[in-house]
Design a protein around this motif. Sequence first.
Motif, PDB file in Angstrom:
ATOM      1  N   SER A   1       0.826  -1.204   0.000  1.00  0.00           N
ATOM      2  CA  SER A   1       0.000   0.000   0.000  1.00  0.00           C
ATOM      3  C   SER A   1       0.864   1.259   0.000  1.00  0.00           C
ATOM      4  N   LYS A   2       1.969   1.204   0.719  1.00  0.00           N
ATOM      5  CA  LYS A   2       2.891   2.349   0.737  1.00  0.00           C
ATOM      6  C   LYS A   2       3.429   2.625  -0.664  1.00  0.00           C
ATOM      7  N   LEU A   3       3.561   1.555  -1.451  1.00  0.00           N
ATOM      8  CA  LEU A   3       4.097   1.677  -2.800  1.00  0.00           C
ATOM      9  C   LEU A   3       3.039   2.149  -3.801  1.00  0.00           C
ATOM     10  N   VAL A   4       1.855   1.518  -3.770  1.00  0.00           N
ATOM     11  CA  VAL A   4       0.860   1.793  -4.814  1.00  0.00           C
ATOM     12  C   VAL A   4      -0.560   1.975  -4.278  1.00  0.00           C
ATOM     13  N   GLY A   5      -0.726   2.042  -2.944  1.00  0.00           N
ATOM     14  CA  GLY A   5      -2.069   1.937  -2.395  1.00  0.00           C
ATOM     15  C   GLY A   5      -2.887   3.199  -2.274  1.00  0.00           C
TER      16      GLY A   5
ATOM     17  N   THR B   1     -13.594  -2.464  15.605  1.00  0.00           N
ATOM     18  CA  THR B   1     -13.945  -1.080  15.299  1.00  0.00           C
ATOM     19  C   THR B   1     -13.760  -0.781  13.812  1.00  0.00           C
ATOM     20  N   LEU B   2     -12.640  -1.203  13.259  1.00  0.00           N
ATOM     21  CA  LEU B   2     -12.367  -1.078  11.827  1.00  0.00           C
ATOM     22  C   LEU B   2     -11.883  -2.432  11.306  1.00  0.00           C
ATOM     23  N   PRO B   3     -12.217  -2.800  10.071  1.00  0.00           N
ATOM     24  CA  PRO B   3     -11.766  -4.086   9.527  1.00  0.00           C
ATOM     25  C   PRO B   3     -10.239  -4.146   9.449  1.00  0.00           C
ATOM     26  N   ASN B   4      -9.681  -5.304   9.756  1.00  0.00           N
ATOM     27  CA  ASN B   4      -8.233  -5.466   9.706  1.00  0.00           C
ATOM     28  C   ASN B   4      -7.675  -5.216   8.312  1.00  0.00           C
ATOM     29  N   THR B   5      -8.427  -5.622   7.273  1.00  0.00           N
ATOM     30  CA  THR B   5      -7.944  -5.399   5.912  1.00  0.00           C
ATOM     31  C   THR B   5      -7.788  -3.908   5.631  1.00  0.00           C
ATOM     32  N   PHE B   6      -8.731  -3.115   6.112  1.00  0.00           N
ATOM     33  CA  PHE B   6      -8.629  -1.673   5.926  1.00  0.00           C
ATOM     34  C   PHE B   6      -7.450  -1.102   6.708  1.00  0.00           C
ATOM     35  N   ILE B   7      -7.273  -1.560   7.948  1.00  0.00           N
ATOM     36  CA  ILE B   7      -6.163  -1.063   8.768  1.00  0.00           C
ATOM     37  C   ILE B   7      -4.827  -1.348   8.088  1.00  0.00           C
ATOM     38  N   ASN B   8      -4.682  -2.565   7.558  1.00  0.00           N
ATOM     39  CA  ASN B   8      -3.432  -2.934   6.886  1.00  0.00           C
ATOM     40  C   ASN B   8      -3.135  -2.009   5.717  1.00  0.00           C
ATOM     41  N   PHE B   9      -4.144  -1.720   4.930  1.00  0.00           N
ATOM     42  CA  PHE B   9      -3.942  -0.966   3.698  1.00  0.00           C
ATOM     43  C   PHE B   9      -3.876   0.538   3.928  1.00  0.00           C
ATOM     44  N   ALA B  10      -4.601   1.022   4.927  1.00  0.00           N
ATOM     45  CA  ALA B  10      -4.676   2.474   5.133  1.00  0.00           C
ATOM     46  C   ALA B  10      -3.592   3.016   6.049  1.00  0.00           C
ATOM     47  N   SER B  11      -2.980   2.167   6.864  1.00  0.00           N
ATOM     48  CA  SER B  11      -2.015   2.650   7.855  1.00  0.00           C
ATOM     49  C   SER B  11      -0.866   3.465   7.258  1.00  0.00           C
ATOM     50  N   PRO B  12      -0.207   3.013   6.183  1.00  0.00           N
ATOM     51  CA  PRO B  12       0.872   3.843   5.641  1.00  0.00           C
ATOM     52  C   PRO B  12       0.364   5.140   5.022  1.00  0.00           C
ATOM     53  N   ILE B  13      -0.877   5.157   4.583  1.00  0.00           N
ATOM     54  CA  ILE B  13      -1.442   6.366   3.970  1.00  0.00           C
ATOM     55  C   ILE B  13      -1.633   7.465   5.006  1.00  0.00           C
ATOM     56  N   VAL B  14      -1.954   7.074   6.256  1.00  0.00           N
ATOM     57  CA  VAL B  14      -2.157   8.065   7.309  1.00  0.00           C
ATOM     58  C   VAL B  14      -0.913   8.198   8.194  1.00  0.00           C
TER      59      VAL B  14
ATOM     60  N   LEU C   1      -6.021   3.458  -4.423  1.00  0.00           N
ATOM     61  CA  LEU C   1      -6.962   2.385  -4.118  1.00  0.00           C
ATOM     62  C   LEU C   1      -7.708   2.651  -2.820  1.00  0.00           C
ATOM     63  N   VAL C   2      -7.006   3.123  -1.803  1.00  0.00           N
ATOM     64  CA  VAL C   2      -7.659   3.438  -0.536  1.00  0.00           C
ATOM     65  C   VAL C   2      -8.715   4.515  -0.737  1.00  0.00           C
ATOM     66  N   PHE C   3      -8.368   5.528  -1.523  1.00  0.00           N
ATOM     67  CA  PHE C   3      -9.323   6.602  -1.784  1.00  0.00           C
ATOM     68  C   PHE C   3     -10.550   6.073  -2.533  1.00  0.00           C
ATOM     69  N   SER C   4     -10.331   5.151  -3.466  1.00  0.00           N
ATOM     70  CA  SER C   4     -11.441   4.617  -4.260  1.00  0.00           C
ATOM     71  C   SER C   4     -12.334   3.681  -3.450  1.00  0.00           C
ATOM     72  N   LEU C   5     -11.724   2.888  -2.567  1.00  0.00           N
ATOM     73  CA  LEU C   5     -12.473   1.858  -1.853  1.00  0.00           C
ATOM     74  C   LEU C   5     -13.099   2.356  -0.556  1.00  0.00           C
ATOM     75  N   TRP C   6     -12.371   3.162   0.217  1.00  0.00           N
ATOM     76  CA  TRP C   6     -12.843   3.528   1.560  1.00  0.00           C
ATOM     77  C   TRP C   6     -12.669   5.020   1.853  1.00  0.00           C
ATOM     78  N   PRO C   7     -13.232   5.915   1.089  1.00  0.00           N
ATOM     79  CA  PRO C   7     -13.007   7.345   1.361  1.00  0.00           C
ATOM     80  C   PRO C   7     -13.529   7.787   2.732  1.00  0.00           C
ATOM     81  N   ASP C   8     -14.695   7.290   3.132  1.00  0.00           N
ATOM     82  CA  ASP C   8     -15.263   7.701   4.426  1.00  0.00           C
ATOM     83  C   ASP C   8     -14.475   7.121   5.590  1.00  0.00           C
ATOM     84  N   LYS C   9     -14.137   5.839   5.495  1.00  0.00           N
ATOM     85  CA  LYS C   9     -13.346   5.218   6.567  1.00  0.00           C
ATOM     86  C   LYS C   9     -11.980   5.879   6.679  1.00  0.00           C
TER      87      LYS C   9
END
Length: 270
Positions: free
Chosen positions: A149-153, A191-204, A156-164
Amino acid sequence: MEAESKTTVSLSKSGNGGDVLSERDEARSGKFPLTVWEVMAISGVVLGFLLGLLGVYLTMPTSDYSFLKLPRTLQDLQVLRNDLESYTRDYTLQVLVGYNLVYIFMQTFMIPGTVFMSLLAGALFGVIKGVVLVVFAATAGASSCYFLSKLVGRPLVFSLWPDKLTFFQSQVAKRRQRLLNYMLFLRVTPTLPNTFINFASPIVDIPYHIFFLATSIGLIPAAFVTVRAGITLGELQSVGDLYDFQSIAIMFVIGVITVTPTLFGNKSES
């Protein structure tokens, strides 16, 4: 006025002051979100996993492996367990490597079904070895997803989970001083899905050492519950039977304990 026209579009600001989403991400949201280079990078990762699995397959004895497939039901899992038991005794290393590759691949690309893989670990290796195996594979898979996700995510994060993403970023910004506690809380509770946490963590901008510690420690309770259930696989009627009232209550208490320092910290700062 000119400065305003150059302002980037963003959902929020990261803790380090960088934009979470830029104007480029906004422009790409209406079409396929990845560039050719990003697709090639993902394809290279997939190829690496496939070559690894091919290597495991080539070291196994000649046999009928038609039973090998990702389990989607408890019935599929029972068939897989029955067929793999003898291979696990005779070819332990190959089974372990193959198991880890499949689990990490599923975590990396957010493929549902890792709960069945955790059950399988309990059925094949018992509680202690199973928990160690699941925590290792889940942490490695989450880390792989983090760096991918840090490389290319970002698009994708913006497209899949903008509100989260907006919610996650705001919570991280408020808890920067005790981020490990907050991440542990997220791992222990739903509280939040693990898949989302994995992918969104480097973005934030969650540092990897915080992500790694929270993942490797926070996944232990759920791994224990699932692996223990795998030992009595034949008694399960549905995946919902994994989480009885006692198991949920224990994980909730652990989650409250991990987040309490964060709550007190916020009060003292205000």
